[in-house]
Scaffold this active site. Structure first.
Site, mmCIF file in Angstrom:
data_model
loop_
_atom_site.group_PDB
_atom_site.id
_atom_site.type_symbol
_atom_site.label_atom_id
_atom_site.label_comp_id
_atom_site.label_asym_id
_atom_site.label_seq_id
_atom_site.Cartn_x
_atom_site.Cartn_y
_atom_site.Cartn_z
ATOM 1 N N GLY A 15 -24.084 91.920 1.959
ATOM 2 C CA GLY A 15 -24.779 91.670 3.227
ATOM 3 C C GLY A 15 -23.911 91.410 4.439
ATOM 4 C CB SER A 21 -23.141 89.247 8.496
ATOM 5 O OG SER A 21 -23.462 90.522 8.999
ATOM 6 C CB ILE A 22 -25.703 84.502 7.039
ATOM 7 C CG1 ILE A 22 -26.593 84.114 8.237
ATOM 8 C CG2 ILE A 22 -25.581 83.343 6.055
ATOM 9 C CD1 ILE A 22 -28.059 83.853 7.896
ATOM 10 C CB VAL A 67 -29.674 96.432 -2.936
ATOM 11 C CG1 VAL A 67 -28.435 95.646 -2.578
ATOM 12 C CG2 VAL A 67 -30.731 96.362 -1.829
ATOM 13 C CB ALA A 97 -39.253 94.441 6.673
ATOM 14 C CE1 TYR A 159 -38.130 86.458 9.267
ATOM 15 C CE2 TYR A 159 -39.201 86.162 7.145
ATOM 16 C CZ TYR A 159 -38.050 86.287 7.901
ATOM 17 O OH TYR A 159 -36.827 86.242 7.281
ATOM 18 C CE LYS A 166 -35.469 86.295 3.794
ATOM 19 N NZ LYS A 166 -34.236 86.833 3.186
ATOM 20 C CB ILE A 195 -28.485 82.366 12.478
ATOM 21 C CG1 ILE A 195 -28.504 80.941 11.883
ATOM 22 C CG2 ILE A 195 -27.071 82.740 12.904
ATOM 23 C CD1 ILE A 195 -27.720 80.795 10.589
ATOM 24 C CB THR A 197 -27.819 87.980 12.269
ATOM 25 O OG1 THR A 197 -29.170 87.935 11.810
ATOM 26 C CG2 THR A 197 -27.118 86.683 11.943
HETATM 27 P P1 NAD Z 1 -27.430 90.780 8.836
HETATM 28 O O1 NAD Z 1 -28.188 91.885 9.465
HETATM 29 O O2 NAD Z 1 -26.054 90.537 9.288
HETATM 30 O O3 NAD Z 1 -27.412 90.937 7.244
HETATM 31 C C1 NAD Z 1 -28.401 91.632 6.535
HETATM 32 C C2 NAD Z 1 -27.673 92.586 5.618
HETATM 33 O O4 NAD Z 1 -28.585 93.281 4.752
HETATM 34 C C3 NAD Z 1 -26.891 93.673 6.382
HETATM 35 O O5 NAD Z 1 -25.515 93.586 6.052
HETATM 36 C C4 NAD Z 1 -27.485 94.972 5.876
HETATM 37 O O6 NAD Z 1 -26.534 96.023 5.755
HETATM 38 C C5 NAD Z 1 -27.989 94.533 4.506
HETATM 39 N N1 NAD Z 1 -28.936 95.484 3.940
HETATM 40 C C6 NAD Z 1 -30.150 95.866 4.410
HETATM 41 N N2 NAD Z 1 -30.681 96.806 3.617
HETATM 42 C C7 NAD Z 1 -29.796 97.014 2.602
HETATM 43 C C8 NAD Z 1 -29.762 97.870 1.463
HETATM 44 N N3 NAD Z 1 -30.768 98.719 1.196
HETATM 45 N N4 NAD Z 1 -28.686 97.805 0.644
HETATM 46 C C9 NAD Z 1 -27.669 96.970 0.904
HETATM 47 N N5 NAD Z 1 -27.631 96.134 1.958
HETATM 48 C C10 NAD Z 1 -28.690 96.179 2.811
HETATM 49 O O7 NAD Z 1 -28.345 89.488 9.073
HETATM 50 P P2 NAD Z 1 -28.282 88.019 8.442
HETATM 51 O O8 NAD Z 1 -29.107 87.190 9.345
HETATM 52 O O9 NAD Z 1 -26.883 87.631 8.169
HETATM 53 O O10 NAD Z 1 -29.103 88.190 7.093
HETATM 54 C C11 NAD Z 1 -28.617 87.752 5.846
HETATM 55 C C12 NAD Z 1 -29.725 87.075 5.052
HETATM 56 O O11 NAD Z 1 -30.087 85.865 5.707
HETATM 57 C C13 NAD Z 1 -30.990 87.898 4.925
HETATM 58 O O12 NAD Z 1 -31.548 87.704 3.642
HETATM 59 C C14 NAD Z 1 -31.895 87.268 5.966
HETATM 60 O O13 NAD Z 1 -33.258 87.468 5.725
HETATM 61 C C15 NAD Z 1 -31.490 85.827 5.783
HETATM 62 N N6 NAD Z 1 -31.896 84.908 6.843
HETATM 63 C C16 NAD Z 1 -31.509 85.119 8.142
HETATM 64 C C17 NAD Z 1 -31.905 84.232 9.127
HETATM 65 C C18 NAD Z 1 -31.515 84.461 10.567
HETATM 66 O O14 NAD Z 1 -32.125 83.866 11.446
HETATM 67 N N7 NAD Z 1 -30.508 85.276 10.844
HETATM 68 C C19 NAD Z 1 -32.674 83.111 8.801
HETATM 69 C C20 NAD Z 1 -33.053 82.905 7.479
HETATM 70 C C21 NAD Z 1 -32.646 83.815 6.503
#
Ligand code: NAD
Length: 259
Positions: A15, A21-22, A67, A97, A159, A166, A195, A197
């Site tokens: 990810g 990215s987190i 994935v 999504a 969402y 989730k 966050i 992103t």
């Molecule tokens: P991000 O866009 O940087 O990361 C999401 C990642 O998912 C990307 O690197 C993307 O390439 C990958 N991805 C999507 N489809 C894919 C696939 N088919 N195969 C492989 N990789 C795939 O954003 P983020 O905010 O760092 O998201 C990381 C996680 O944190 C996610 O699960 C997101 O739902 C969760 N999250 C984010 C927040 C926020 O506010 N940013 C809050 C709560 C949870």
């Protein structure tokens, strides 16, 4: 004093797509603790970007993995086995999504959109755990984490089906924790506050949530990627040795507020 030393341990980070990215913040903190890292990237064209980002993390492995592709998923773990011979930590930080499913009416969720969101954002943790199992077994145990959001348990505007995904992710975390516990493999989640992103920007109106957290969360501010990473380090290292099946909120305390 309890120091965190992951020297000799290996971690798979999924990810990372850019420096916001987190997963990138988690990768950096694991690297600082001494872990060897393997990164997956979704498409060949982002490989150079991730390699550039991770150039200072010497010895890292970079593997293509959408994935939704079973062969690529399996190959990731075969490669980690041949290069590292073990796996100690796994970070699931992947979600998607189709844009049409976010922001409109939830009653309009399409069957295909539902399948895609749940497949990428939730189901993917199951085969990852399956393939990680023998490698973590070799290491004497391991720790997996997934990144969730409060929409798993509350209704959040726009969402939509990502909330459904989730909720599924959190159930998968508990079910895997139950099943893999006897092998000393722990599975936990972090429910992060909003966050900035790429993923967050994909949810219409998501940026409005930032000011809401500043007003209502007990800490009166938003969290950072680094704060999520610190809790990830706790769960992925021996500091979290007694914790499994748990979802930890890293959200400035927003989830406890009732108004
Ligand atoms: P991000 O866009 O940087 O990361 C999401 C990642 O998912 C990307 O690197 C993307 O390439 C990958 N991805 C999507 N489809 C894919 C696939 N088919 N195969 C492989 N990789 C795939 O954003 P983020 O905010 O760092 O998201 C990381 C996680 O944190 C996610 O699960 C997101 O739902 C969760 N999250 C984010 C927040 C926020 O506010 N940013 C809050 C709560 C949870």
């Amino acid at each position: 004093m309890y120091s965190i030393d992951l020297t000799g341990k290996t971690a798979l980070i999924t990810g990372v797509s850019n420096k916001r990215s987190i997963a990138w913040a988690i990768a950096q903190i694991l690297h600082q603790a001494g872990a060897r890292l393997a990164f997956t990237y979704r498409r060949e064209r982002v490989k150079a970007k991730i390699e550039g980002l991770a150039s200072e993390l010497s010895g890292s492995l970079f593997l293509e993995c959408d994935v939704q592709n079973d062969e690529q998923l399996k190959a990731v773990f075969t490669e980690i086995d041949s290069k590292f011979g073990r796996l100690d930590c796994l970070v699931h930080s992947v979600a998607f999504a189709p844009p049409a499913e976010l922001g409109g009416l939830f009653v309009n969720t399409s069957r295909d959109g539902f399948k895609t969101a749940l497949d990428i954002s939730a189901y993917s943790l199951i085969p990852m755990a399956k393939h990680a199992l023998p490698l973590m077994d070799k290491a004497g145990g391991g720790s997996l984490i997934g990144i969730s959001y409060i929409a798993a348990e509350r209704a959040v505007p726009a969402y939509n089906v990502m909330g459904t995904a989730k909720a599924a992710l959190e159930q998968i975390i508990r079910q895997l924790a139950f099943e893999l516990g006897p092998m000393n493999i722990r599975v936990n989640g972090i429910s992060a506050g909003p966050i900035e992103t790429v993923s967050a920007r994909g949810v219409p109106g998501f940026t409005d949530f930032f000011s809401m957290y500043e007003q209502r969360a007990p800490l009166k501010r938003n969290v950072t990627q680094e704060e999520v990473a610190k809790s990830a380090l706790y769960l992925l290292s021996d500091l979290g040795s007694g914790v499994t099946g748990e979802i930890i909120f890293v959200d400035s305390g927003f989830h406890i507020v009732g108004y």
